[in-house]
Design a protein around this motif. Sequence first.
Motif, PDB file in Angstrom:
ATOM      1  N   TYR A 213       0.814  -1.214   0.000  1.00  0.00           N
ATOM      2  CA  TYR A 213       0.000   0.000   0.000  1.00  0.00           C
ATOM      3  C   TYR A 213       0.852   1.270   0.000  1.00  0.00           C
ATOM      4  N   SER A 214       1.922   1.260   0.749  1.00  0.00           N
ATOM      5  CA  SER A 214       2.789   2.444   0.836  1.00  0.00           C
ATOM      6  C   SER A 214       3.828   2.381  -0.277  1.00  0.00           C
ATOM      7  N   LYS A 215       3.845   3.398  -1.138  1.00  0.00           N
ATOM      8  CA  LYS A 215       4.754   3.418  -2.283  1.00  0.00           C
ATOM      9  C   LYS A 215       6.022   4.218  -1.956  1.00  0.00           C
ATOM     10  N   PHE A 216       7.098   3.860  -2.627  1.00  0.00           N
ATOM     11  CA  PHE A 216       8.305   4.689  -2.614  1.00  0.00           C
ATOM     12  C   PHE A 216       8.089   5.787  -3.648  1.00  0.00           C
ATOM     13  N   LEU A 217       7.666   6.945  -3.183  1.00  0.00           N
ATOM     14  CA  LEU A 217       7.105   7.966  -4.059  1.00  0.00           C
ATOM     15  C   LEU A 217       8.112   8.622  -4.989  1.00  0.00           C
ATOM     16  N   PRO A 242       7.570   3.360   3.089  1.00  0.00           N
ATOM     17  CA  PRO A 242       7.867   4.088   4.332  1.00  0.00           C
ATOM     18  C   PRO A 242       6.688   4.293   5.271  1.00  0.00           C
ATOM     19  N   ARG A 243       5.450   4.303   4.773  1.00  0.00           N
ATOM     20  CA  ARG A 243       4.299   4.557   5.645  1.00  0.00           C
ATOM     21  C   ARG A 243       3.447   3.301   5.876  1.00  0.00           C
ATOM     22  N   LEU A 244       3.956   2.158   5.467  1.00  0.00           N
ATOM     23  CA  LEU A 244       3.138   0.946   5.496  1.00  0.00           C
ATOM     24  C   LEU A 244       2.603   0.639   6.894  1.00  0.00           C
ATOM     25  N   HIS A 245       3.457   0.616   7.889  1.00  0.00           N
ATOM     26  CA  HIS A 245       3.007   0.230   9.232  1.00  0.00           C
ATOM     27  C   HIS A 245       2.025   1.262   9.798  1.00  0.00           C
TER      28      HIS A 245
END
Length: 585
Positions: A213-217, A242-245
């Motif tokens: 779900y959290s991408k390396f933008l 980076p924001r997955l958790h």
Amino acid sequence: MANETLPKWWKEATVYQIYPASFKDSNGDGLGDIPGISSKLDYIRDLGVNVIWICPFYKSPQYDMGYDIADYQDVHAPYGSKADVDALIAGTHARGMKIIFDLVVNHTSHEHAWFQESRRSRDSPKRDWYMWRPAKVVDGKRVPPNNWRSNFGGSVWEWDEPTQEYYLHYFAVQQPDLNWENPVVRKAVYATAVNYWLDKGVDGFRIDTVNMYSKFLDFPDAAVVDPSTPWQPADKYYSNGPRLHEFLKEMHRECFSKYDVVSIGECPNTPNFKDVLPFVSTQEKELDMVIQFDLASLDHGGGELRLWRRDWKLHLFKAITEDAQILAIPEHDAWCTTYLENHDQARSVSRFGSDAPQFRVQSAKMLATYLLTLSGTPIVYQGEELGMVNMPRSWDVEKEYKDLNTVDYMRELRRIAGDDKDMLEKGIYSAQMTARDHSRTPMQWDSSPNAGFTTAKQTWMRVNDSFTEINAAAQEQDGSSVLAFYRTLLKLRHTYKQLFIYGSFELSEPDNEDTMTFIKRHEEDNALVLLNFTKDDQPFVVPSRFKGRPELLISNLPTAQKHVLRPYEARIYINHDAKTMTNGV
């Protein structure tokens, strides 16, 4: 703390996975459906499992067999109606079982109303519900934002001519990735895809691609490992952003914490147990357990041709098992799953045992012994309890295989192989061993035409030729069948639950490439599991760490020879004075 570590219903569960298209057809159209599942609930209950997992049945154009969802709250019409789903939930609960659904929220279908609105214009209020990016220009030509390869081949970026931007899709072109960075998107997902079904009484979810779900933008280019194509594998960038958790904690708080339910996350590209632990530690409040890919990918190659088959070694099989079992030890305050088959894997008998007629039954029972004596929550895939096998190698891959992944693989294979006939032949063999299609042939209920799966003359996918020999009706009447063995093992698993569900795992002889030996231990009680993974007799010794006098609990062969395991033999010994029974005393 104490309340957090108490046994949960899902820890003592055995999950039975159902692929709706291939389980049971109730209306004679050649495609499985929801009423067909309801008609077989007694069979599932009598197997001894207590949770069923239903793969996606939602409204979908079916480019990826329902993993491209157009409406989270509606049903794919050929599968039935919302009333049929309600009846399935009620029927499952009436039999004392739980039911979980697939949650697919990394991406939607390109036909979902959200995406239709998002691509309407760059000014659309839902434009940032998906991942849109402008083109790069290289040597005067338009190119995608980076060189990542999609899981189904080609670029992860698709050009949208009307709005003159690319959208991201980790999987098929028809599966655009949602933008989880947008809090409005997350709230919409929780309301429409998660809580809607939990309010209807669903007991949890198996969560598809949960760590994507959290991408390396910044979307950096991946290393070039295949110069023949511009699209490079980017596994390390697909997962664990980076924001997955943060996102998973929020989903737990907004959804799962409000119900007595289970969350099982599909967690690829995360082989180290220390990286897995934060997902499943009770204290972190994210997921209850995860499905890992290390064992499932043991015989798969990498690079562009991901179905490419490679030889596997038993010492790696053991090491992967041991790593997963570590999650379930009490000091980690976590849990694990065990599986050998699912809708994304070929049949385990053909991969890890032997589908040769003289060994098929005992190797299926040997693998069942492995699966059902490990700690954690096991997942049994439909037909696995019958010892179903891969499709015959005589079948034409181009004509009989339906999966989008296989179609893409064959296209890439032909491009890479060119005129190299040996490479092409090797690549086709790889598909015949590892393609997802093998698990998707119709369930083999009896020996009547089309295996009792349907009354239609034509099935959506060809029935495996093995149905005359491998089917549920025949095995119901045979006390020595694979089905009977599964039922017996599942009873033993619960009779000795402190050993087999909660017990510690101790591997012996980790470098032995022929047999697998491990001890399950709870306090003073212990069980010894012996598994022969070969077609030859193999010697064994009782490890010195086994405490007490070993007493044979079960074997997959009618007689046991002293100090010798016969081909694909499995045995379970227990110390003679073991006290670990269902009541834990």
